[in-house]
Design an enzyme around this catalytic site. Structure first.
Site, PDB file in Angstrom:
ATOM      1  N   LYS A  63       0.849  -1.199   0.000  1.00  0.00           N
ATOM      2  CA  LYS A  63       0.000   0.000   0.000  1.00  0.00           C
ATOM      3  C   LYS A  63       0.882   1.246   0.000  1.00  0.00           C
ATOM      4  O   LYS A  63       1.905   1.292   0.677  1.00  0.00           O
ATOM      5  CB  LYS A  63      -0.898  -0.033   1.241  1.00  0.00           C
ATOM      6  CG  LYS A  63      -1.974   1.040   1.323  1.00  0.00           C
ATOM      7  CD  LYS A  63      -2.846   0.835   2.566  1.00  0.00           C
ATOM      8  CE  LYS A  63      -3.997   1.816   2.657  1.00  0.00           C
ATOM      9  NZ  LYS A  63      -4.860   1.550   3.837  1.00  0.00           N
ATOM     10  N   SER A 138      -9.790   1.470   2.657  1.00  0.00           N
ATOM     11  CA  SER A 138      -8.901   2.276   1.848  1.00  0.00           C
ATOM     12  C   SER A 138      -7.802   1.482   1.135  1.00  0.00           C
ATOM     13  O   SER A 138      -7.170   2.022   0.228  1.00  0.00           O
ATOM     14  CB  SER A 138      -8.247   3.344   2.729  1.00  0.00           C
ATOM     15  OG  SER A 138      -7.420   2.727   3.712  1.00  0.00           O
ATOM     16  N   SER A 162     -10.087  -1.062   6.765  1.00  0.00           N
ATOM     17  CA  SER A 162      -9.475  -0.888   5.441  1.00  0.00           C
ATOM     18  C   SER A 162      -8.709  -2.079   4.869  1.00  0.00           C
ATOM     19  O   SER A 162      -8.288  -2.028   3.719  1.00  0.00           O
ATOM     20  CB  SER A 162      -8.553   0.321   5.447  1.00  0.00           C
ATOM     21  OG  SER A 162      -9.324   1.479   5.278  1.00  0.00           O
TER      22      SER A 162
HETATM   23  N1  GLN Z   1     -13.367   3.576   5.969  1.00  0.00           N
HETATM   24  C1  GLN Z   1     -12.870   3.987   7.263  1.00  0.00           C
HETATM   25  C2  GLN Z   1     -12.485   5.435   7.216  1.00  0.00           C
HETATM   26  O1  GLN Z   1     -12.763   6.049   6.255  1.00  0.00           O
HETATM   27  C3  GLN Z   1     -11.723   3.123   7.658  1.00  0.00           C
HETATM   28  C4  GLN Z   1     -10.501   3.456   6.915  1.00  0.00           C
HETATM   29  C5  GLN Z   1      -9.333   2.669   7.375  1.00  0.00           C
HETATM   30  O2  GLN Z   1      -9.465   1.611   7.985  1.00  0.00           O
HETATM   31  N2  GLN Z   1      -8.161   3.184   7.074  1.00  0.00           N
HETATM   32  O3  GLN Z   1     -11.897   5.969   8.101  1.00  0.00           O
END
Ligand code: GLN
Length: 466
Positions: A63, A138, A162
């Site tokens: 990532k 994400s 994410s």
């Molecule tokens: N979708 C969640 C957010 O927008 C979790 C994102 C994540 O786990 N980095 O914060």
């Protein structure tokens, strides 16, 4: 190299490399070609050449927010465009030491804020099962790359879901370890009390191998502990004596096709000798509310460093304040700005107790709910996501609808506990993820149970074989 590697899991490829059937350099070159040919927007950077020492394991897609020395590492943000860190994240370094080279940097929501990968500063990622749909976020690039067969395996980060949610939407395995299992050093921070690195893989065995190499105490991250003991390859065939507590099947937003796949998996649990019962996590429904105070609060502090002086591009001329303002105005996307505003507001004098303080209390309650549940059951089982992959653009106009995408995944990081998502079946031709959570440092137990289930489910679906 022929497409024969494509059909193999990373563990199987590692065996071929070990036996000398395939050289690590050939494997790297093959995957480099696959990654370079990606059409889904999964990658922000692909290795330009095969390293002289290609290691002993298949290469890994990383990532974007993991710092890799000399390689663009931008956390999906324009504000870090062109940034090439002078050092490598410990997690990535651990993989390199184990013999896995970096194949490429995967697309992600900017600073890991999002559930659809549509918040990336470099364009969205398409879901390989249906290119009009999101891969989740994400870690959407990592999930899409593994599902589409442009990476053998990948790592991502999970703050509120994410790793697990994109794994679910792309039909692969994603594991968020216990907070502290893997070093956060060199991971560009979103919310430091929640962020955790973990594997996104074809199957449970690959996830166990990747976590085995990722985990460990790191003097550069005082919150890291590593996982006590070894991480053996999972081999369980039965679930006798194990108790599975089901949570969240009554939620209004749960798609019937997702519920069906979860129920079919629960039937498999019983066939394998496991016990299934309903449990309550009374405060889990407040997880989203607490998370969207705590995560933005921490993010607002973590993102203060992007000011046009220390990293990346700089905008504005004239005085220092306008330099800061213009750089942050130009460099951050809308969602990031929204979160910085929510976070600074929640932390501001006079409001701190009412928002941040209350959210922390809810967080404690959720951890207590899990602790109470684990007195009676070994695992908490739920859908990973209430829906299958949704359409690109479907939730972008409504941040709250987007935030609810993480309903099932947010409580675990708030409690610091590990959870995995494994593919459970298809609904409307799209993958459904099943989530298994356990107490802190129960990774091995989670791997064993999900391995047994994986064999029983017999998931063989991939978008690229169709
Ligand atoms: N979708 C969640 C957010 O927008 C979790 C994102 C994540 O786990 N980095 O914060």
């Amino acid at each position: 190299m022929s497409d024969e590697l494509l059909a193999l899991t990373a563990a199987e490829q590692a065996k071929r490399i070990e036996s000398g059937d395939v050289s690590a350099a050939e494997a790297f070159e093959y995957w480099r070609g696959r990654a370079a040919g990606d059409e889904l927007g999964s990658y922000l950077w692909v290795a330009e050449e095969t390293p002289e020492d290609a290691g002993t394991l298949p290469p890994v897609a990383v990532k974007d927010l993991f710092c890799v020395e000399g390689v663009p590492s931008m956390a999906g943000s324009r504000i870090l465009e062109g940034y090439r860190p002078p050092y490598t994240a410990t997690s990535v370094r651990n993989l390199q030491d184990a013999g896995a080279r970096v194949l490429g940097k995967t697309n992600q929501d900017e600073f890991a804020m999002g559930s659809s990968n549509e918040n990336s500063g470099f364009g969205p990622v398409e879901n390989p099962w249906d290119r009009t749909r999101v891969p989740g976020g994400s870690s959407g690039g990592s999930a899409a790359a593994v599902a589409a067969g442009t990476a053998p395996w990948a790592i991502g980060t999970d703050t509120g879901g994410s790793i697990r949610q994109p794994a679910s939407l792309c039909g692969i395995v994603g594991m968020k370890p216990t907070y502290g299992a893997v070093s956060r050093y060199g991971m560009i921070a979103f919310a430091s009390s929640l962020d955790q690195c973990g594997p996104l893989t074809r199957d449970v065995t690959d996830a166990a191998i990747l976590l085995r190499h990722l985990q460990g105490r790191d003097p550069c991250d005082s919150t890291s502990l590593g996982i006590p003991g070894e991480i053996p390859l999972p081999s369980a065939e039965r679930l006798d004596g194990l108790r599975f507590g089901i949570w969240g099947m009554e939620e209004a937003g749960l798609e019937p096709g997702v519920a069906d796949a979860v129920n079919a998996t629960l039937a498999k649990v019983e066939e394998l000798g496991g016990g299934v019962e309903q449990i309550e996590l009374p405060n889990a429904k407040h997880g989203i509310a607490a998370y969207y105070v705590i995560a933005p609060a921490e993010a607002s502090a973590n993102l203060a460093r992007y000011d046009g002086v220390r990293y990346g591009p700089r905008s504005g001329n004239g005085d220092l304040t306008s330099l800061y303002e213009q750089t942050r105005h130009d460099g951050f996307g809308e969602e990031v700005k929204r979160r910085i505003m929510i976070g600074t507001y929640a932390l501001s004098s006079g409001y701190y107790e009412a928002y941040y303080g209350t959210a922390q209390k809810v967080r404690t309650r959720i951890a207590q709910d899990f602790a109470a549940a684990f007195e009676g059951v070994d695992f908490v089982v739920s859908p990973t996501s209430a829906t299958v992959a949704f359409k690109l653009g479907e939730r972008t106009a409504d941040p709250l609808a987007m935030y609810l995408s993480d309903y099932y995944t947010v409580p675990m990081p708030l409690a610091g506990i590990p959870a995995i998502s494994i593919p459970g079946g298809l609904s409307e031709g799209l993958p459904v993820g099943i989530q298994l959570a356990g107490p802190a440092f129960s990774e091995n137990k989670i791997f064993e149970a999900s391995y047994a289930l994986e064999q029983a489910i017999g998931w063989k679906e991939t978008p690229w074989r169709r």
